[in-house]
Write a protein that holds these residues in place. Sequence first.
Motif, PDB file in Angstrom:
ATOM      1  N   ALA A 265       0.837  -1.195   0.000  1.00  0.00           N
ATOM      2  CA  ALA A 265       0.000   0.000   0.000  1.00  0.00           C
ATOM      3  C   ALA A 265       0.878   1.253   0.000  1.00  0.00           C
ATOM      4  O   ALA A 265       1.899   1.311   0.681  1.00  0.00           O
ATOM      5  CB  ALA A 265      -0.918   0.000   1.216  1.00  0.00           C
ATOM      6  N   HIS A 266       0.465   2.241  -0.801  1.00  0.00           N
ATOM      7  CA  HIS A 266       1.229   3.478  -0.912  1.00  0.00           C
ATOM      8  C   HIS A 266       1.382   4.131   0.464  1.00  0.00           C
ATOM      9  O   HIS A 266       0.431   4.181   1.242  1.00  0.00           O
ATOM     10  CB  HIS A 266       0.493   4.426  -1.856  1.00  0.00           C
ATOM     11  N   VAL A 267       2.569   4.622   0.751  1.00  0.00           N
ATOM     12  CA  VAL A 267       2.815   5.290   2.035  1.00  0.00           C
ATOM     13  C   VAL A 267       2.310   6.724   1.947  1.00  0.00           C
ATOM     14  O   VAL A 267       2.840   7.539   1.199  1.00  0.00           O
ATOM     15  CB  VAL A 267       4.314   5.264   2.388  1.00  0.00           C
ATOM     16  N   THR A 268       1.261   7.019   2.703  1.00  0.00           N
ATOM     17  CA  THR A 268       0.676   8.356   2.709  1.00  0.00           C
ATOM     18  C   THR A 268       1.039   9.061   4.014  1.00  0.00           C
ATOM     19  O   THR A 268       1.847   8.576   4.798  1.00  0.00           O
ATOM     20  CB  THR A 268      -0.856   8.261   2.579  1.00  0.00           C
ATOM     21  N   ARG A 269       0.381  10.196   4.248  1.00  0.00           N
ATOM     22  CA  ARG A 269       0.647  10.936   5.489  1.00  0.00           C
ATOM     23  C   ARG A 269      -0.164  10.402   6.662  1.00  0.00           C
ATOM     24  O   ARG A 269      -0.060  10.911   7.764  1.00  0.00           O
ATOM     25  CB  ARG A 269       0.338  12.425   5.270  1.00  0.00           C
ATOM     26  N   SER A 270      -0.993   9.379   6.438  1.00  0.00           N
ATOM     27  CA  SER A 270      -1.806   8.843   7.527  1.00  0.00           C
ATOM     28  C   SER A 270      -0.908   8.171   8.574  1.00  0.00           C
ATOM     29  O   SER A 270       0.150   7.634   8.253  1.00  0.00           O
ATOM     30  CB  SER A 270      -2.822   7.832   6.986  1.00  0.00           C
TER      31      SER A 270
END
Length: 389
Positions: A265-270
């Motif tokens: 899964a793409h690493v986001t700011r969450s």
Amino acid sequence: MRALCWHGKNDIRYDTVPDPGIEHGRDAIIRMSCCAICGSDLHLFDGFMPGMQSGDIMGHEFMGEVVEVGPDNHKLKVGDRVVVPFTITCGECDQCRRGNYSVCERSNRNKALADQVFGHTTAGLYGYTHLTGGYPGGQAEYVRVPYADTGPVRIPDGLDDEQVLFLGDIFPTGWQAAVQCDIEPTDTVAIWGAGPVGQMAIRSAVLLGAKQVIAIDHLPDRLSMARAGGAITIDFEEESVVDRLNELTQGKGPEKCIDAVGLEAHVTRSVDSIYDRAKQAVMAESDRPHVLREMIYVCRPAGTISVPGVYGGLVDKIPFGALMNKGLTLRTGQTHVNRWTDDLLRRIEDGQIDPSFVITHRATLQDGPQMYRTFRAKEDGCVKVVMRP
């Protein structure tokens, strides 16, 4: 012959390797005419899947012409044109007789190893680690096909390679993901990941009559392709996925959710995404399950979650309480390819769908190492790479 071989993380080479030969009476040898790089090949390229050895031939999405058959293979003949499903199936064990081809009990020749890792073995796969048999893959000039009297799909005249190549993996994978949702005409289907499998899941959900299909990604070319297929799109870098899904479903959430992303899964700011990446960096977690968490949270109570995305090991902080208390149904699995191929081949022949829409890059096998890097980086609008010898 020449083939694309794995030599370590981010290291795919165009090597000279020995030609394959008949090892069993049910075998066939295929001269590859067309193959593809699958999103799950990137899990090997990125070093997330265990069990690879230097020199292993990559690739599990391929087709070609039969050039040799074993003495016990009474289905195929030299000159047949076939697509080869990525799951290797014996056709005789209890699971194959039930149509559960991706968990064939016989085809994984490293069954004892898989039993230790998964509890029970799954089917053998082409070019996908020694956990699934260590079979040479299809990104090669020639391929040995075990149990070739059961798996390969003969292609009728009048259909070109690019129309049918994806019958070997991404088309039935997207289709199974949608079928597992038991789509009803009143359903909203949300699909995380608009890569090749996500694109096939979008079109499958539309063909199966969903009221509304929503695709979630952040790459403009993928989102544009998803809209062309009939989906409403959400760019997760531009807006809140949860807020937008609630807006599109009057606050109730989608009835059906599909994870076409898997372990990377793409690493986001969450917060949870950063948490996963940090644990993965110190090898305290093998997979990044941000999409799984988000689906469980946003899915409408009594809804269904379908997971065609590949996961390899252990995941952390899954909200199982929400999963249970909301009464969600979770359906998973590698694709039972041969369960779907007759129907999907007919739909291609009828003109209901031409899966070649997803191809953005065409190259030679020799160009493969660079194509892996282009596909991995999503450069040049790359959604799907097809290669020929």
